[in-house]
Design a protein around this motif. Structure first.
Motif, short mmCIF file in Angstrom:
data_model
loop_
_atom_site.label_atom_id
_atom_site.label_comp_id
_atom_site.label_asym_id
_atom_site.label_seq_id
_atom_site.Cartn_x
_atom_site.Cartn_y
_atom_site.Cartn_z
N CYS A 1 46.34 33.23 36.05
CA CYS A 1 47.75 33.66 36.02
C CYS A 1 47.88 35.16 36.22
CB CYS A 1 48.39 33.25 34.70
SG CYS A 1 47.96 34.29 33.30
N CYS B 1 43.56 34.84 28.26
CA CYS B 1 44.41 33.68 27.97
C CYS B 1 43.58 32.58 27.31
CB CYS B 1 45.01 33.12 29.25
SG CYS B 1 46.21 34.20 30.03
N CYS C 1 42.24 35.50 33.87
CA CYS C 1 42.86 34.18 34.01
C CYS C 1 43.51 34.07 35.39
CB CYS C 1 43.92 34.00 32.93
SG CYS C 1 44.76 32.41 32.99
N HIS D 1 48.43 30.04 28.29
CA HIS D 1 48.53 31.44 28.72
C HIS D 1 48.97 32.38 27.59
CE1 HIS D 1 47.38 30.21 32.65
NE2 HIS D 1 48.22 29.20 32.51
ZN LIG Z 1 46.75 32.95 31.92
#
Ligand SMILES: [Zn+2]
Length: 297
Positions: free
Chosen positions: A165, A170, A163, A153
């Motif tokens: 996240c 990332c 991503c 990340h």
């Molecule tokens: Zn990420």
């Protein structure tokens, strides 16, 4: 699930595998883990005439190592599972260590795999996502909150692909095995084309494959150089599905890292040795560490 009986020097006495059975739900997965551990202990009694002295278990997701809680796993479905307590009860109250799967894998690579004898290393696993572990002085630096080493990340392409996240660009959106599979499927128009097929196409000199592959290699090199600037490891150990490509990955990756370095000392970039047994061997080492801590205390 991979399991092993591990001797004090890290050598493997016995190995076994079992499906998690996650299609039957979280409770079934937990029951399978406990049964598997109990059967493994029995295997120790049968084969070596002695029960294990301690146990280690390494799981994916978020974990609270100190309290032995498997906090969350998207894949396995649990929340706040008191894994250490459950396993200890099942195994007759022997000491139990709970570890994170990637950090445990990194620990094993560092002590008995590709990083043996190396004081500082970075372990990177290129799979569905990208995970990492920071090796230092024979252990793994997990950070203050258990997120240390999450090189997947690190943003290497600001504004890049979305991503999971929540951020964009990332490293894992560009250089994981899944990312390469996605890019190669898109380039070929074949939804089943995957990273392994892309590696084969690179080896046969396919120019479109070379573009896809080099994009991933460049992103990975950017991530490694960032880590090199922060952590200055002597060795970068690369494992996971994408590393199965061998020199097809490592030759351009070493070149891409070298050409980006300015003041940083070049790390050795080497393939992981323990493959998919790394995390279970690392769990065994965590168990031995518990016993040596007890002796020291
Ligand atoms: Zn990420």
């Amino acid at each position: 699930m991979k399991a092993a009986l591990v001797a004090q020097d890290g050598s493997v006495l016995y190995e076994a595998r079992r499906p998690t059975g996650r299609e039957h739900g979280t409770d079934a997965v937990v029951a399978t883990i406990l049964d598997f551990a109990a059967d493994l202990a029995q295997e120790g009694r049968t084969r070596f005439g002695a029960a294990p002295l301690a146990a280690g278990v390494a799981v994916p997701g978020t974990i609270d190592e100190r309290n032995g809680i498997a906090v969350f796993s998207a894949n396995l479905g649990w929340r706040d599972l008191p894994m250490r307590k459950l396993l200890g009860e099942r195994l007759g109250n022997i000491p139990v260590a709970l570890g994170h799967d990637v950090r445990s894998g990194g620990l094993a690579e560092g002590r008995i795999g590709a990083g043996r004898g190396v004081d500082r290393f970075l372990f990177i696993a290129l799979g569905t996502g990208i995970a990492g572990a920071i090796g230092i002085h024979g252990g793994i630096e997990a950070g203050a909150h258990g997120y240390g080493g999450e090189i997947g990340h690190v943003v290497v392409r600001p504004g890049g692909p979305q991503c999971g996240c929540g951020a964009r660009g990332c490293l894992e959106t560009l250089a994981s095995a899944s990312a390469v599979s996605r890019a190669w499927a898109e380039a070929t128009g074949d939804p089943d084309a995957d990273a392994a097929a892309c590696a084969l196409a690179v080896e046969s000199g396919d120019p479109a494959a070379l573009v896809v592959w080099q994009n991933a290699v460049d992103a990975l090199a950017d991530g490694i150089v960032l880590a090199q600037s922060l952590l200055d490891p002597s060795t970068v150990i690369v494992g996971g599905g994408l590393a199965e490509a061998g020199d097809t990955l490592f030759t351009p990756l070493r070149a891409a890292v070298t050409e980006r370095l300015t003041f940083q000392m070049p790390p050795k970039v080497v393939p992981a040795m323990l493959k998919d047994t790394a995390a279970s061997l690392g769990a065994g080492l965590l168990a031995w560490d518990l016993l040596s801590m007890e002796v020291t205390a």
